[in-house]
Design a protein around this motif. Structure first.
Motif, mmCIF file in Angstrom:
data_model
loop_
_atom_site.group_PDB
_atom_site.id
_atom_site.type_symbol
_atom_site.label_atom_id
_atom_site.label_comp_id
_atom_site.label_asym_id
_atom_site.label_seq_id
_atom_site.Cartn_x
_atom_site.Cartn_y
_atom_site.Cartn_z
ATOM 1 N N LYS A 1 -10.506 -6.900 7.532
ATOM 2 C CA LYS A 1 -10.009 -8.104 8.205
ATOM 3 C C LYS A 1 -11.051 -9.206 8.067
ATOM 4 C CE LYS A 1 -8.204 -7.938 12.235
ATOM 5 N NZ LYS A 1 -8.061 -7.706 13.688
ATOM 6 N N SER A 2 -10.567 -10.433 8.024
ATOM 7 C CA SER A 2 -11.487 -11.566 7.945
ATOM 8 C C SER A 2 -11.797 -12.157 9.308
ATOM 9 C CB SER A 2 -10.887 -12.664 7.061
ATOM 10 O OG SER A 2 -9.726 -13.209 7.675
ATOM 11 N N ASN A 3 -10.956 -11.851 10.314
ATOM 12 C CA ASN A 3 -11.046 -12.483 11.632
ATOM 13 C C ASN A 3 -11.008 -14.000 11.516
ATOM 14 O OD1 ASN A 3 -12.008 -9.654 12.275
ATOM 15 N ND2 ASN A 3 -12.020 -10.590 14.302
ATOM 16 N N ILE A 4 -10.178 -14.462 10.594
ATOM 17 C CA ILE A 4 -9.977 -15.895 10.375
ATOM 18 C C ILE A 4 -8.483 -16.199 10.412
ATOM 19 C CG2 ILE A 4 -10.122 -17.762 8.654
ATOM 20 C CD1 ILE A 4 -12.767 -16.540 7.742
ATOM 21 N N LEU A 5 -8.120 -17.282 11.069
ATOM 22 C CA LEU A 5 -6.749 -17.804 11.050
ATOM 23 C C LEU A 5 -6.732 -19.058 10.196
ATOM 24 C CD1 LEU A 5 -5.854 -17.578 14.862
ATOM 25 C CD2 LEU A 5 -5.572 -15.807 13.103
ATOM 26 N N ALA A 6 -5.783 -19.152 9.293
ATOM 27 C CA ALA A 6 -5.637 -20.355 8.471
ATOM 28 C C ALA A 6 -4.687 -21.318 9.170
ATOM 29 C CB ALA A 6 -5.093 -19.995 7.091
ATOM 30 N N LEU A 7 -5.124 -22.563 9.338
ATOM 31 C CA LEU A 7 -4.291 -23.610 9.926
ATOM 32 C C LEU A 7 -3.960 -24.628 8.851
ATOM 33 C CD1 LEU A 7 -2.968 -25.059 12.334
ATOM 34 C CD2 LEU A 7 -5.177 -26.142 12.792
ATOM 35 N N MET A 8 -2.694 -24.697 8.457
ATOM 36 C CA MET A 8 -2.250 -25.670 7.466
ATOM 37 C C MET A 8 -1.835 -26.949 8.182
ATOM 38 S SD MET A 8 -0.095 -23.541 4.596
ATOM 39 C CE MET A 8 -0.021 -25.034 3.589
ATOM 40 N N MET A 9 -2.645 -27.994 8.020
ATOM 41 C CA MET A 9 -2.417 -29.264 8.704
ATOM 42 C C MET A 9 -2.574 -30.401 7.691
ATOM 43 S SD MET A 9 -4.390 -30.834 12.044
ATOM 44 C CE MET A 9 -5.789 -31.434 11.081
ATOM 45 N N PRO A 10 -1.547 -30.679 6.889
ATOM 46 C CA PRO A 10 -1.661 -31.765 5.909
ATOM 47 C C PRO A 10 -1.971 -33.094 6.593
ATOM 48 C CG PRO A 10 0.317 -30.453 5.533
ATOM 49 C CD PRO A 10 -0.230 -30.028 6.860
ATOM 50 N N LEU A 11 -3.002 -33.780 6.127
ATOM 51 C CA LEU A 11 -3.386 -35.064 6.711
ATOM 52 C C LEU A 11 -2.713 -36.182 5.923
ATOM 53 C CD1 LEU A 11 -7.169 -34.493 7.516
ATOM 54 C CD2 LEU A 11 -5.177 -34.193 9.001
ATOM 55 N N ARG A 12 -1.582 -36.634 6.420
ATOM 56 C CA ARG A 12 -0.805 -37.675 5.753
ATOM 57 C C ARG A 12 -1.051 -39.015 6.444
ATOM 58 N NH1 ARG A 12 3.139 -34.736 2.793
ATOM 59 N NH2 ARG A 12 3.610 -32.662 3.670
ATOM 60 N N THR A 13 -1.005 -40.076 5.681
ATOM 61 C CA THR A 13 -1.257 -41.406 6.245
ATOM 62 C C THR A 13 -0.138 -41.859 7.169
ATOM 63 O OG1 THR A 13 -0.249 -42.431 4.287
ATOM 64 C CG2 THR A 13 -2.642 -42.123 4.268
#
Length: 335
Positions: free
Chosen positions: A58-70
């Protein structure tokens, strides 16, 4: 930095026993486990992420996909991200923040590489191209947002349809009959972003039920764009007395333009906003508003993805009930 060997010495056990407690790979007696965990807490031990991953797969990491759009309001998105990171840390997880507009490529990269144990996705569209990949993957995931089809997914969001309905009901209850919606930037609707589309659905449905005439005009935000949008609205519907604003960057320009035109708020025109409380309370007129529960959305998303990782989660849709707070910007329609 405290080492695993120091934890073992403090707890009076071998280093391998500490490793087994951390990884869960072997059964350890309750008394020994509690002694090791107490030493970890007292010494402030934090396992090396790489070693921890090798030991437990396990990586003990959560990936958060948050596209930064203008065309999106960054402070709300960052508030959600901070809530995700804070809650994840409480559960012993770190957060990998993915801010690019990679879509399916980012999902593939995370699911195939083992970079993260689970994913949280933001900026969800009604027909989001990332969703087929999530449904095919065994990796736990939670959406902050609501697509058109939610089967096989876990979603957390403000009930934006109910939010739109609340705004229309509030203005109708004050006697307004012609209302206009100053919405997000056109690109937000072109992408069929869930929160914007669902707010409109709620506004339109309730307006029809209550006999309101409603105009919706997307707006880039900023003074020039709001000025052009406002002029168009009053040209098309001169009798407009109620505004719903779902665009934080349009709020203050709208209030300023109404003042310049000699339209008093709320005596001549009422304004209701869908925005963070900070925006509503710091505007030149304290706004009647429905708040965006950003912190709660982030917290709930993490709690549900952790439950999935623990084998206890289920596919579900969690809609947070909106609350409209009346302040100085809304009042009875002029007679």
């Amino acid at each position: 930095m405290v080492t695993l060997a120091e934890v073992a010495q403090h707890a009076g056990v071998s280093a391998s026993t500490v490793s087994y407690v951390l990884s869960g790979k072997r059964s350890i007696s309750l008394g020994t486990r509690e002694r090791v965990e107490r030493s970890i807490q007292e010494l402030g031990y934090h396992p090396n992420a790489g070693a921890r991953a090798l030991a437990s797969s396990k990586s003990n990491i959560l990936a958060l996909m948050m596209p930064l759009r203008t065309d999106m309001y960054l402070p709300v998105m960052m508030e959600i991200a901070v809530a995700v990171a804070t809650t994840a840390r409480e559960h012993g997880y770190d957060v990998l923040l993915l801010t690019g507009e990679e879509g399916t490529a980012a999902v593939r990269r995370v699911t195939r590489s083992g970079l993260a144990d689970a994913m949280i996705l933001m900026d969800v569209e009604l027909e989001d191209e990332r969703l087929p990949l999530l449904r095919e993957s065994d990796q736990p995931a939670v959406l902050i947002g609501l697509p058109a089809e939610t089967a096989g997914l876990t979603c957390v969001d403000l009930d934006f349809a109910a939010t739109g309905a609340l705004c229309a009901e509030h203005l109708a209850g004050l006697g307004h009959r012609d209302i206009a919606v100053i919405g997000e930037a056109p690109a937000v609707y072109e992408r069929h972003t869930g929160f914007a589309e669902r707010t409109l659905d709620g506004l339109r449905g309730t307006s029809r039920e209550l006999g309101l005439r409603m105009l919706h005009r997307p707006c880039e935000g900023g003074y020039q764009a709001v000025s052009a949008t406002l002029a168009r609205i009053f040209d098309e519907r001169p009798g407009t007395t109620g505004f719903v604003v779902q665009n934080e960057s349009a709020v203050e320009p709208l209030l300023g333009l109404l003042r310049q035109q000699g339209r008093a708020v709320p005596e001549d025109v009422s304004v209701v906003a869908v925005c963070p409380d900070q925006v509503a309370l710091q505007s030149s007129v304290r706004l009647t508003s429905v708040a965006i529960p950003a912190q709660e959305m982030g917290r709930q998303a993490v709690e549900r993805v952790i439950a999935k990782l623990d084998g206890q989660g289920k596919d579900e849709v969690v809609l947070l009930a909106p609350e409209l707070v009346q302040r100085a910007s809304s009042g009875p329609a002029p007679t």
